[in-house]
Design an enzyme around this catalytic site. Structure first.
Site, PDB file in Angstrom:
ATOM      1  N   LYS A  80       0.860  -1.188   0.000  1.00 41.67           N
ATOM      2  CA  LYS A  80       0.000   0.000   0.000  1.00 41.67           C
ATOM      3  C   LYS A  80       0.890   1.230   0.000  1.00 41.67           C
ATOM      4  CE  LYS A  80      -3.725   2.290   2.575  1.00 41.67           C
ATOM      5  NZ  LYS A  80      -4.728   2.123   3.645  1.00 41.67           N
ATOM      6  N   LYS A  96      -2.142  -1.352  -3.878  1.00 44.00           N
ATOM      7  CA  LYS A  96      -3.042  -0.199  -3.785  1.00 44.00           C
ATOM      8  C   LYS A  96      -2.227   1.081  -3.866  1.00 44.00           C
ATOM      9  CE  LYS A  96      -6.172   1.882  -0.499  1.00 44.00           C
ATOM     10  NZ  LYS A  96      -6.723   1.794   0.828  1.00 44.00           N
TER      11      LYS A  96
HETATM   12  N1  LIG Z   1      -8.069   1.326   3.718  1.00 40.73           N
HETATM   13  C1  LIG Z   1      -8.872   1.600   2.609  1.00 40.73           C
HETATM   14  C2  LIG Z   1      -8.503   2.848   1.937  1.00 40.73           C
HETATM   15  O1  LIG Z   1      -7.612   3.542   2.381  1.00 40.73           O
HETATM   16  C3  LIG Z   1      -9.229   3.192   0.665  1.00 40.73           C
HETATM   17  C4  LIG Z   1      -8.635   4.352  -0.026  1.00 40.73           C
HETATM   18  C5  LIG Z   1      -9.434   4.893  -1.179  1.00 40.73           C
HETATM   19  O2  LIG Z   1     -10.386   4.305  -1.703  1.00 40.73           O
HETATM   20  O3  LIG Z   1      -9.049   5.983  -1.596  1.00 40.73           O
END
Ligand SMILES: NCC(=O)CCC(=O)O
Ligand SMILES: [Mg+2]
Length: 330
Positions: A196, A254
């Site tokens: 992440k 992510k």
């Molecule tokens: N822990 C989940 C997220 O940080 C989602 C971030 C996003 O959709 O921008």
């Protein structure tokens, strides 16, 4: 003279294109993020995420049934916690009667076969908007892991099928896996946000949950001491390999689109399913451009999710999941 190979033969018409198409999108590819709030009859549009909503539990039930009927069989839950329940330790996160724990039960009651995954991180519960506990201006690792492990156990007890730790503390997967084994949750899975990145694309999500880091002296202004530097590639591979060794069933990259090189690198070396989170900023960008008439919304949605899957995603967490099903059915 003629070309030895005429590649265009395989593009002549839709029938041949369909025959040789390598990447096919289906509702089974998607994990639907859902935001829940306290209250009744609330379906609250998130200003920076057009046509995306926070639901109170009564309306969550309705939404989940609709998703199931569309063929969307997995959800990822996020709770928007009232400010008065936030503290440094994220105490509310493991309240057995907390909003998240009740949301899990609500989904399971409404739709017993729906796969329920839950976000595990302290930020929605933290008075400071951080994923862990803060001391002397730093986010503590091991104390945070203990809190995240307790939080995960409470989700498992409430009936979650998978927990999804999104915090990026070191060692949390092993800690959660061991706790699950010891407490008898041997079938509760872990989808780890393994790679992440500290990304500016999370902005609208932090609006949705009111979970941005606060601007206070002695509180880190950003999440760069735990989320990864977007300039880096190698550490994504180490992070992912370690999480698999620690017991992650599914790993994740992510955000999505800017990180497809990382997705492919990881897909090439691991043998567990790879998830990709197409995040809120990616959603907001396209919605805004489409609203202005600058991009063809549906065409770009399909191009994006196909590109993410082509790069190596086995699973996509995406705010476009319902749009995709609508487009597939049209
Ligand atoms: N822990 C989940 C997220 O940080 C989602 C971030 C996003 O959709 O921008
Ligand atoms: Mg890690």
């Amino acid at each position: 003279m003629y070309p030895l190979r005429r590649n265009r033969r395989l593009r002549t018409n839709e029938a041949i294109r369909a025959l040789v198409r390598e990447t096919i999108i289906s509702p089974n590819d998607f994990l639907v993020p859902l935001f829940v709030v306290e209250g009744k009859s609330i379906k609250d549009e998130i200003p920076s995420m057009p046509n995306y909503f926070r639901y109170s539990l009564d309306l969550l039930e309705k939404e989940v049934k609709e998703l199931w009927n569309m063929g969307l069989k997995s959800v990822l839950l996020f709770a928007k916690v009232p400010d008065n329940l936030k503290d440094n330790k994220g105490t509310e996160a493991s309240n057995p009667n907390g909003l998240m724990q009740r949301a899990i039960k609500t989904v399971k009651n409404a739709c017993p076969e729906m796969l329920v995954m839950t976000d595990v991180a302290l930020d929605p519960y933290s008075a400071y908007g951080h994923d862990g506990i803060i001391e002397n201006g730093r986010v503590l690792n091991d104390a945070s892991v203990n809190a995240l492990t307790a939080m995960s156990l409470s989700h498992a007890q409430a009936g979650a099928d998978f927990v999804a730790p999104s915090d990026m503390m070191d060692g949390r997967i092993l800690s959660i896996r061991e706790a699950f084994e010891q407490e008898g949750f041997v079938n509760t899975g872990i989808m780890s946000y393994s790679a992440k990145y500290a990304s500016a694309f999370y902005g609208p999500f932090r609006d949705a949950l009111d979970s941005a880091p606060v601007d206070l002296i002695d509180i880190p202004k950003d999440k760069k001491s735990y989320q990864m530097d977007y300039a880096n590639r190698s550490e994504a591979l180490i992070e992912t390999e370690m999480d698999i060794d620690e017991g992650a069933d599914i790993v994740m990259v992510k955000p999505g689109l800017c990180y497809l090189d990382i997705v492919r690198d990881i897909k090439n070396i691991v043998n567990v399913p790879v998830a990709v989170y197409q995040v809120s900023g990616e959603y907001a960008m396209l919605k805004a451009a489409a609203e202005k008439g600058w991009l063809n919304h549906d065409a770009v949605v399909m191009e994006q999710v196909t590109a993410i899957k082509r790069a190596g995603a086995d699973i996509m967490a995406s705010y476009f999941a319902k749009d995709v099903v609508r487009i597939l059915n049209s």
